[in-house]
Structures are given as C-alpha cells and as structure tokens.
Design a protein around this motif. Structure first.
Motif, PDB file in Angstrom:
ATOM      1  N   LEU A 198       5.795  -6.796  -0.841  1.00 31.76           N
ATOM      2  CA  LEU A 198       5.041  -5.684  -1.415  1.00 31.76           C
ATOM      3  C   LEU A 198       3.622  -6.126  -1.781  1.00 31.76           C
ATOM      4  O   LEU A 198       2.655  -5.369  -1.590  1.00 31.76           O
ATOM      5  N   ARG A 199       3.484  -7.346  -2.298  1.00 32.61           N
ATOM      6  CA  ARG A 199       2.145  -7.849  -2.628  1.00 32.61           C
ATOM      7  C   ARG A 199       1.297  -8.009  -1.363  1.00 32.61           C
ATOM      8  O   ARG A 199       0.106  -7.679  -1.356  1.00 32.61           O
ATOM      9  N   LEU A 200       1.896  -8.521  -0.299  1.00 36.22           N
ATOM     10  CA  LEU A 200       1.164  -8.684   0.961  1.00 36.22           C
ATOM     11  C   LEU A 200       0.727  -7.334   1.511  1.00 36.22           C
ATOM     12  O   LEU A 200      -0.386  -7.183   2.032  1.00 36.22           O
ATOM     13  N   LEU A 201       1.587  -6.337   1.395  1.00 27.95           N
ATOM     14  CA  LEU A 201       1.236  -4.997   1.860  1.00 27.95           C
ATOM     15  C   LEU A 201       0.092  -4.420   1.029  1.00 27.95           C
ATOM     16  O   LEU A 201      -0.841  -3.822   1.578  1.00 27.95           O
ATOM     17  N   GLN A 202       0.153  -4.632  -0.269  1.00 27.88           N
ATOM     18  CA  GLN A 202      -0.877  -4.075  -1.147  1.00 27.88           C
ATOM     19  C   GLN A 202      -2.261  -4.642  -0.823  1.00 27.88           C
ATOM     20  O   GLN A 202      -3.268  -3.940  -0.959  1.00 27.88           O
ATOM     21  N   ARG A 203      -2.318  -5.892  -0.363  1.00 28.95           N
ATOM     22  CA  ARG A 203      -3.612  -6.507  -0.049  1.00 28.95           C
ATOM     23  C   ARG A 203      -4.344  -5.772   1.069  1.00 28.95           C
ATOM     24  O   ARG A 203      -5.575  -5.814   1.134  1.00 28.95           O
ATOM     25  N   SER A 204      -3.609  -5.092   1.934  1.00 35.73           N
ATOM     26  CA  SER A 204      -4.246  -4.407   3.061  1.00 35.73           C
ATOM     27  C   SER A 204      -4.569  -2.953   2.755  1.00 35.73           C
ATOM     28  O   SER A 204      -5.115  -2.244   3.602  1.00 35.73           O
ATOM     29  N   ILE A 205      -4.250  -2.497   1.526  1.00 33.45           N
ATOM     30  CA  ILE A 205      -4.465  -1.095   1.142  1.00 33.45           C
ATOM     31  C   ILE A 205      -5.413  -1.053  -0.052  1.00 33.45           C
ATOM     32  O   ILE A 205      -5.189  -1.750  -1.051  1.00 33.45           O
ATOM     33  N   PRO A 206      -6.474  -0.231   0.017  1.00 37.03           N
ATOM     34  CA  PRO A 206      -7.488  -0.255  -1.063  1.00 37.03           C
ATOM     35  C   PRO A 206      -7.071   0.463  -2.337  1.00 37.03           C
ATOM     36  O   PRO A 206      -7.788   0.388  -3.342  1.00 37.03           O
ATOM     37  N   VAL A 207      -5.982   1.195  -2.318  1.00 35.12           N
ATOM     38  CA  VAL A 207      -5.532   1.907  -3.523  1.00 35.12           C
ATOM     39  C   VAL A 207      -4.119   1.450  -3.862  1.00 35.12           C
ATOM     40  O   VAL A 207      -3.370   1.003  -2.989  1.00 35.12           O
ATOM     41  N   PRO A 208      -3.717   1.554  -5.148  1.00 34.53           N
ATOM     42  CA  PRO A 208      -2.375   1.091  -5.554  1.00 34.53           C
ATOM     43  C   PRO A 208      -1.269   1.876  -4.841  1.00 34.53           C
ATOM     44  O   PRO A 208      -1.348   3.092  -4.685  1.00 34.53           O
ATOM     45  N   LEU A 209      -0.241   1.158  -4.437  1.00 32.47           N
ATOM     46  CA  LEU A 209       0.914   1.782  -3.785  1.00 32.47           C
ATOM     47  C   LEU A 209       2.085   1.939  -4.756  1.00 32.47           C
ATOM     48  O   LEU A 209       2.948   2.790  -4.532  1.00 32.47           O
ATOM     49  N   THR A 210       2.120   1.108  -5.804  1.00 36.45           N
ATOM     50  CA  THR A 210       3.212   1.168  -6.781  1.00 36.45           C
ATOM     51  C   THR A 210       2.641   1.142  -8.198  1.00 36.45           C
ATOM     52  O   THR A 210       1.504   0.732  -8.428  1.00 36.45           O
ATOM     53  N   GLU A 211       3.484   1.575  -9.134  1.00 34.00           N
ATOM     54  CA  GLU A 211       3.109   1.516 -10.546  1.00 34.00           C
ATOM     55  C   GLU A 211       4.375   1.425 -11.370  1.00 34.00           C
ATOM     56  O   GLU A 211       5.484   1.729 -10.897  1.00 34.00           O
ATOM     57  N   ARG A 212       4.219   0.952 -12.578  1.00 34.71           N
ATOM     58  CA  ARG A 212       5.358   0.811 -13.477  1.00 34.71           C
ATOM     59  C   ARG A 212       5.669   2.132 -14.168  1.00 34.71           C
ATOM     60  O   ARG A 212       4.772   2.832 -14.641  1.00 34.71           O
ATOM     61  N   ASP A 213       6.937   2.448 -14.218  1.00 34.06           N
ATOM     62  CA  ASP A 213       7.424   3.608 -14.971  1.00 34.06           C
ATOM     63  C   ASP A 213       8.527   3.076 -15.868  1.00 34.06           C
ATOM     64  O   ASP A 213       9.704   3.059 -15.501  1.00 34.06           O
ATOM     65  N   GLY A 214       8.121   2.589 -17.049  1.00 34.74           N
ATOM     66  CA  GLY A 214       9.068   1.875 -17.898  1.00 34.74           C
ATOM     67  C   GLY A 214       9.402   0.541 -17.238  1.00 34.74           C
ATOM     68  O   GLY A 214       8.520  -0.255 -16.919  1.00 34.74           O
ATOM     69  N   ARG A 215      10.678   0.303 -16.997  1.00 31.84           N
ATOM     70  CA  ARG A 215      11.094  -0.938 -16.357  1.00 31.84           C
ATOM     71  C   ARG A 215      11.200  -0.791 -14.848  1.00 31.84           C
ATOM     72  O   ARG A 215      11.497  -1.759 -14.157  1.00 31.84           O
ATOM     73  N   ARG A 216      10.956   0.400 -14.362  1.00 35.92           N
ATOM     74  CA  ARG A 216      11.104   0.666 -12.934  1.00 35.92           C
ATOM     75  C   ARG A 216       9.760   0.563 -12.232  1.00 35.92           C
ATOM     76  O   ARG A 216       8.710   0.846 -12.808  1.00 35.92           O
ATOM     77  N   LEU A 217       9.807   0.151 -10.954  1.00 34.83           N
ATOM     78  CA  LEU A 217       8.625   0.128 -10.103  1.00 34.83           C
ATOM     79  C   LEU A 217       8.730   1.323  -9.167  1.00 34.83           C
ATOM     80  O   LEU A 217       9.670   1.434  -8.381  1.00 34.83           O
ATOM     81  N   VAL A 218       7.777   2.240  -9.273  1.00 30.57           N
ATOM     82  CA  VAL A 218       7.846   3.465  -8.474  1.00 30.57           C
ATOM     83  C   VAL A 218       6.597   3.563  -7.589  1.00 30.57           C
ATOM     84  O   VAL A 218       5.613   2.847  -7.783  1.00 30.57           O
ATOM     85  N   LEU A 219       6.651   4.470  -6.639  1.00 33.26           N
ATOM     86  CA  LEU A 219       5.535   4.661  -5.721  1.00 33.26           C
ATOM     87  C   LEU A 219       4.500   5.600  -6.318  1.00 33.26           C
ATOM     88  O   LEU A 219       4.831   6.601  -6.956  1.00 33.26           O
ATOM     89  N   THR A 220       3.243   5.255  -6.090  1.00 32.56           N
ATOM     90  CA  THR A 220       2.159   6.173  -6.417  1.00 32.56           C
ATOM     91  C   THR A 220       2.097   7.252  -5.331  1.00 32.56           C
ATOM     92  O   THR A 220       2.851   7.210  -4.350  1.00 32.56           O
ATOM     93  N   ASP A 221       1.168   8.189  -5.501  1.00 32.59           N
ATOM     94  CA  ASP A 221       1.010   9.212  -4.461  1.00 32.59           C
ATOM     95  C   ASP A 221       0.633   8.566  -3.125  1.00 32.59           C
ATOM     96  O   ASP A 221       1.114   8.969  -2.061  1.00 32.59           O
ATOM     97  N   ALA A 222      -0.239   7.545  -3.188  1.00 29.86           N
ATOM     98  CA  ALA A 222      -0.615   6.840  -1.953  1.00 29.86           C
ATOM     99  C   ALA A 222       0.584   6.111  -1.363  1.00 29.86           C
ATOM    100  O   ALA A 222       0.784   6.090  -0.134  1.00 29.86           O
TER     101      ALA A 222
END
Length: 315
Positions: A36-60
C-alpha cells in the motif's frame, strides 16, 4: 503501480482491514502495508485514511479500487486469450527445412494435416550452413536441420527432436566401374573426381573424412548444393557425389553404394525454441513430422530399396 497493489487496494475497500486482506491473500499484514505504501508513492493524493482503528479508502482510493476491477477483468481476459491461443488445434505453424528434407517431409505433412480443424502450415525452404540452423528458430516454429553423426550436438538454446538417422551413400552412373561393388572403401573412391557441397555445409566433413582415411587429397571438380543438379551432373559423368539414402528422389541413371571405413550418415532433427511446443498446434505438427520420418524410412525398406538408385531433391 502494479496489478498486485491494485488487487490489495480493492480488497481493502471490500474487507475493511489490513488483517482481513492479509488473510484473504495469504500474505502477512506487514507485506500488505508495504504494498500500500508503494502504491501511494505513485499517486499524488491520499488513497487511505484512518477511521478509528480501521484503515479505509478515501474517495480517490475508492475511485482507484473501482478502476482496479476493470484492470483485473482486462488481465483475466488477456490470460484467457493466451490460453485459447495455446490450446487452439488449428493455429498457424511455420516450418522451415533444408531442401532435401523439405522435398521429403513437406508433401507428407500437407497430406497428414489436410483435414478440417488441424494446424495451418506455413512452409519455407532454408538452405543454410549447419551452424545457422539454430538461429532460424527465431523466425520459425519448427526447423528441420541436419548434422553429421560425429558433429557436436545442437546448442542448449534450442530443443531438438530426432527424426531420422540417414545413411550417406556414394552416387555414380549405373555403368561406372565401381557400380558392381556391394560396398566401397575410401581408397576405392579417393582417386575419382568429386562433386561436393559448398564449404560450411554438413556433407563436407564426410568428404574430408574420406580423404583422411585414404591418405590422399580428393579432387573436387564441382561445388553444387542442390541434389537435383548434383544427380544430373553425376549421371552425365561429372564425378562421384555423396547422396542421402532416403530423403532424395530416385534418378534412373544412378546407383548408390554404401561407404565403409568412415562415418557416413547424417541426423535430421526438428529444432525449436522450448516455449514453442506450449502450443497444441505445434505439438501436432511435431508428431506428424515423427510419423513422416518413420514413413520415409520404412517406405524404402518395404520397397527393397535400402540403397536407392537415385536423387533429384536438394541438399
């Protein structure tokens, strides 16, 4: 960005946690996080965010996960296309052969594979020096090649399917003084004029072996590769020549006599790159070539012509 990373992002959107994704894909949670970190490096906007203890997808992230479905679908379709190509029984198969092998094998192949649903043949003649046969496998699915009995094996870059071990006989006019002998020695033939192939072609090594065994240099008067021309030249009294026993057509004015005292035979093999036989159509043609080789040898034996009287095909 690669297919695996997109698959992980898609699964994260559906399963809702890194741990669940790791279990589903048989990976460790740390490996999932790293991808997931490697994927994020190729995308200029956040792909995930924290929702409490869960990692969820952003709109992007959700947009990219939806695109991942299309990517997986396209990849699966591509894989199925390859599978269909490999499994097709009627695919096109290219076959190259030196001249005398083409004259002997091509008609048998065409007849054997003439029915509906079989491989579509694309045939070609390639008259090359021995060391160039392996290179032809870049351009053809199967290459009929020959080498002398004592020649080095083909390089490991190609696979070789043995087809025939064919004797080489001495051709002469029917009225020649040596025609009455059952078998010839190097000394018998060393004093005669010779018709040979050009340098670099397999039969020259046997000519040189005859000279060595007879302890004298042979008198080479003509250099001709095509056996149809060689046959007519021998028949006209131009000299002796080496001829293949089975793959050359017969000439009514010639007799062929076996040669003792030197290795006098060639091996005809089907060369190919190993990956070519992953295709069903190529395997079908290769099997037909093996059957044709048996037919070529047994045909002459059945006719009582283990030493045929002629040659009109090529090398």
């Amino acid at each position: 960005m690669n297919e695996r990373q997109l698959r992980i992002l898609r699964e994260l959107g559906e399963l809702g946690s890194v741990t669940a994704v790791a279990e589903a894909l048989l990976m460790t949670p740390s490996a999932i996080s790293q991808q997931l970190r490697l994927l994020q490096r190729s995308i200029p906007v956040p792909l995930t965010e924290r929702d409490g203890r869960r990692l969820v997808l952003t709109d992007a992230g959700q947009a990219l996960a939806a695109a991942a479905v299309e990517v997986e679908t396209a990849v699966a379709r591509a894989r199925h296309s390859v599978d269909d190509f490999v499994a097709r029984p009627d695919g096109e198969v290219s076959v190259a052969a030196f001249h005398s092998a083409g004259a002997a094998f091509f008609p048998l192949l065409l007849r054997a594979l003439a029915g509906p649903g079989g491989p579509r043949l694309r045939l070609a003649d390639e008259d090359v020096a021995q060391d160039r046969f392996p290179r032809l496998t870049r351009d053809y699915d199967l290459v009929l090649a020959h080498r002398l009995d004592h020649a080095p094996p083909w390089p490991g870059t190609v696979a070789a399917t043995p087809l025939l071990r064919e004797p080489l006989d001495v051709a002469m006019p029917a009225g020649h003084p040596l025609a009455g002998k059952a078998r010839l020695s190097p000394r018998d033939v060393a004093g005669e004029p010779w018709i040979t192939v050009h340098d670099g072609f397999p039969l020259m090594a046997t000519i040189e072996a005859i000279a060595t065994a007879a302890d004298r240099r042979l008198r080479i008067v003509h250099r001709i590769n095509e056996f149809a021309v060689v046959a007519e030249t021998v028949a006209a009294g131009g000299g002796l020549a080496l001829m293949p026993r089975w793959t050359a057509s017969r000439h009514p004015a010639l007799v062929l006599k076996p040669l003792a005292g030197v290795p006098a035979g060639r091996r005809i093999d089907a060369l190919h790159r190993p990956e070519r036989t992953a295709r069903r159509a190529v395997r079908t043609v290769l099997a037909a070539l093996r059957e044709a080789a048996e037919h070529i040898q047994h045909r002459d034996e059945a006719e009582g012509a283990a030493r045929p009287t002629s040659v009109t095909s090529v090398r």
